[in-house]
Design a protein around this motif. Structure first.
Motif, PDB file in Angstrom:
ATOM      1  N   LEU A 281      27.847  76.200   4.642  1.00 48.64           N
ATOM      2  CA  LEU A 281      29.004  75.289   4.627  1.00 48.64           C
ATOM      3  C   LEU A 281      30.144  75.924   3.827  1.00 48.64           C
ATOM      4  O   LEU A 281      31.298  75.950   4.264  1.00 48.64           O
ATOM      5  N   ARG A 282      29.805  76.456   2.663  1.00 46.50           N
ATOM      6  CA  ARG A 282      30.842  77.073   1.816  1.00 46.50           C
ATOM      7  C   ARG A 282      31.508  78.245   2.523  1.00 46.50           C
ATOM      8  O   ARG A 282      32.736  78.369   2.542  1.00 46.50           O
ATOM      9  N   ALA A 283      30.688  79.119   3.129  1.00 48.27           N
ATOM     10  CA  ALA A 283      31.244  80.319   3.773  1.00 48.27           C
ATOM     11  C   ALA A 283      32.170  79.919   4.926  1.00 48.27           C
ATOM     12  O   ALA A 283      33.276  80.461   5.063  1.00 48.27           O
ATOM     13  N   GLN A 284      31.739  78.950   5.744  1.00 52.94           N
ATOM     14  CA  GLN A 284      32.553  78.598   6.922  1.00 52.94           C
ATOM     15  C   GLN A 284      33.809  77.830   6.537  1.00 52.94           C
ATOM     16  O   GLN A 284      34.864  78.017   7.132  1.00 52.94           O
ATOM     17  N   LEU A 285      33.683  76.972   5.523  1.00 53.36           N
ATOM     18  CA  LEU A 285      34.875  76.235   5.086  1.00 53.36           C
ATOM     19  C   LEU A 285      35.870  77.194   4.421  1.00 53.36           C
ATOM     20  O   LEU A 285      37.080  77.109   4.659  1.00 53.36           O
ATOM     21  N   ASP A 286      35.344  78.104   3.604  1.00 52.36           N
ATOM     22  CA  ASP A 286      36.218  79.103   2.955  1.00 52.36           C
ATOM     23  C   ASP A 286      37.001  79.888   4.002  1.00 52.36           C
ATOM     24  O   ASP A 286      38.209  80.090   3.881  1.00 52.36           O
ATOM     25  N   LEU A 287      36.281  80.335   5.044  1.00 54.95           N
ATOM     26  CA  LEU A 287      36.916  81.140   6.086  1.00 54.95           C
ATOM     27  C   LEU A 287      37.997  80.334   6.813  1.00 54.95           C
ATOM     28  O   LEU A 287      39.145  80.789   6.942  1.00 54.95           O
ATOM     29  N   ALA A 288      37.635  79.127   7.248  1.00 53.71           N
ATOM     30  CA  ALA A 288      38.582  78.300   8.011  1.00 53.71           C
ATOM     31  C   ALA A 288      39.803  77.963   7.163  1.00 53.71           C
ATOM     32  O   ALA A 288      40.937  77.971   7.653  1.00 53.71           O
ATOM     33  N   CYS A 289      39.592  77.682   5.873  1.00 51.18           N
ATOM     34  CA  CYS A 289      40.714  77.292   5.016  1.00 51.18           C
ATOM     35  C   CYS A 289      41.579  78.504   4.675  1.00 51.18           C
ATOM     36  O   CYS A 289      42.813  78.392   4.607  1.00 51.18           O
ATOM     37  N   ALA A 290      40.945  79.667   4.475  1.00 51.58           N
ATOM     38  CA  ALA A 290      41.724  80.879   4.180  1.00 51.58           C
ATOM     39  C   ALA A 290      42.670  81.183   5.344  1.00 51.58           C
ATOM     40  O   ALA A 290      43.832  81.552   5.144  1.00 51.58           O
ATOM     41  N   GLN A 291      42.173  80.986   6.567  1.00 49.11           N
ATOM     42  CA  GLN A 291      43.012  81.256   7.758  1.00 49.11           C
ATOM     43  C   GLN A 291      44.216  80.307   7.828  1.00 49.11           C
ATOM     44  O   GLN A 291      45.218  80.620   8.457  1.00 49.11           O
ATOM     45  N   ARG A 292      44.090  79.137   7.171  1.00 46.12           N
ATOM     46  CA  ARG A 292      45.166  78.129   7.242  1.00 46.12           C
ATOM     47  C   ARG A 292      45.936  78.001   5.929  1.00 46.12           C
ATOM     48  O   ARG A 292      46.742  77.077   5.771  1.00 46.12           O
ATOM     49  N   GLY A 293      45.649  78.866   4.969  1.00 47.17           N
ATOM     50  CA  GLY A 293      46.358  78.805   3.684  1.00 47.17           C
ATOM     51  C   GLY A 293      46.034  77.558   2.881  1.00 47.17           C
ATOM     52  O   GLY A 293      46.845  77.062   2.111  1.00 47.17           O
ATOM     53  N   VAL A 294      44.800  77.037   3.056  1.00 45.06           N
ATOM     54  CA  VAL A 294      44.377  75.836   2.321  1.00 45.06           C
ATOM     55  C   VAL A 294      43.454  76.248   1.168  1.00 45.06           C
ATOM     56  O   VAL A 294      42.602  77.120   1.338  1.00 45.06           O
ATOM     57  N   ARG A 295      43.644  75.652  -0.025  1.00 42.73           N
ATOM     58  CA  ARG A 295      42.779  75.953  -1.175  1.00 42.73           C
ATOM     59  C   ARG A 295      41.538  75.066  -1.127  1.00 42.73           C
ATOM     60  O   ARG A 295      41.634  73.877  -0.876  1.00 42.73           O
TER      61      ARG A 295
END
Ligand code: KG4
Ligand code: ZN
Length: 350
Positions: A281-295
């Protein structure tokens, strides 16, 4: 101000001390935890009466331990906080009764805290604390909710599960696969050896157009697939099914979180609750949020599951922000069922 926090809502006794100075984010002085997981494992789930009795045995030694670890004495405590709900009634009563009795003996006030508020504020104790406002994804054994958090005490529910929680989906699927309790960590360990695409499992409500979740159907699908594998199921198939289950839960959590961010226009998300410890969950959320500039902010791994630190922290932040006052009247109640949008419910006796 030194706040002692007592958590006893389910199968973990947690005790902690936090210090708050002025309006700065409170700091953790010490925390100690006793998990009853081994005791309940034989029964495949939490036995409420056993939980209450064990909290009674643990809470005083754990209090002594945090005082020693923090180099503080009982008289240094300014406020005693406890989990008022939601949770198991008997287990909550142990923590609440102990907290109020200790506070009376010390001539200090008490504050009852909402367990989920503890979870969602817990990332403030991490090395990378969030700033308000943010979206909160609260994923525990009993709750799966998306919230908009504008400040301490202001929580707007955006969506929630209509049946099982994400943690329950992990726990029930793990039980079907013959894994121990609690199932989440066990299932994710087995999933590490599996192929997440080996089974086609449903993603309930993924395209529902709202922010609600449903995980009950997933458990049924896992059961059907597991039965199909027959009695001589090989280890690889079990690992594949575990990986597919985890992938289905994680995909729904990540996609709904992204939708909540889009709908609110917020650029920050906090993940809290036991399932927040899940590495995929952490890895996928980190990836998706990094792509969208979300912290993205998480609690420290040790503070993802139930603990006393989040209860002491939530009490300190409520007192600091002026949205709650500690009470000296010695009256208390517990709220086994307590929706977060009714957080300002007065303590009975007030
Ligand atoms: O927040 P929590 O400690 O207790 C509640 O307030 O319910 O969450 C416990 C839940 C359990 O369902 C457990 O299986 C799940 O969190 N959990 C995990 C992981 N660690 C704990 N689920 C998936 N992966 C994990 N690593
Ligand atoms: Zn919890």
């Amino acid at each position: 101000m030194i706040v002692l926090g007592i958590e006893s809502s389910c199968d973990e006794t947690g005790v902690a001390l936090v210090r708050s100075d002025g309006l700065a984010v409170p700091r953790l002085c010490a925390h100690a935890l006793h998990s009853q997981a081994d005791m309940h494992e034989a029964y495949g789930g939490v036995v409420p009466e056993l939980a209450s009795r064990d909290h009674i045995r643990r809470v005083i030694p754990l209090t002594r331990r945090v005082l020693v670890d923090a180099g503080l004495a009982l008289r240094d405590i300014d406020v005693v906080a406890f989990t008022r709900g939601p949770g198991l009634a008997g287990a909550l009563l142990v923590g609440a009764g102990y907290a109020v009795a200790l506070a009376a003996a010390l001539d200090r006030p008490t504050l009852g805290v909402h367990h989920l508020e503890g979870h969602l504020l817990s990332p403030f104790l991490s090395a990378d604390p969030p700033e308000f406002p943010f979206v909160a994804l609260l994923v525990s054994g009993g709750h799966t909710q998306l919230m908009r958090v504008d400040r301490v005490g202001q929580y707007e529910l955006l969506g929630e599960t209509i049946d099982d929680a994400a943690g329950e989906a992990f726990d029930k699927s793990a039980k079907l696969l013959g894994l121990g309790y609690p199932g989440g960590p066990a299932l994710s360990r087995l999933a590490a050896f599996g192929n997440p695409t080996a089974f086609d499992l449903p993603r309930p409500l993924l395209h529902s157009g709202n922010l609600d979740f449903s995980f009950a159907g997933l458990k049924t699908a896992v059961m059907t697939q597991f039965r199909r594998l027959g009695t001589n199921v090989c280890e690889q198939s079990r690992a594949d099914l575990a990986a597919a289950t985890q992938a289905a839960i994680v995909e729904v959590l990540v996609k709904k979180s992204l939708r909540a961010l889009k709908e609110t226009g917020l650029r920050r998300i906090v993940v809290a609750g036991g399932v927040g410890a899940n590495a995929v969950l952490r890895a996928q959320l980190d990836l998706a949020c990094a792509q969208r500039g979300v912290r993205v902010h998480y609690p420290e791994p040790a503070l993802c599951t139930d603990n006393g630190a989040m209860i002491a922290l939530a009490a300190a932040m409520r007192l600091q922000s002026g949205c709650a006052a500690a009470s000296r009247d010695g009256a208390f109640d517990v709220r086994p069922r307590w929706p977060l949008d009714r957080i300002d419910l007065p303590q009975s006796g007030n």
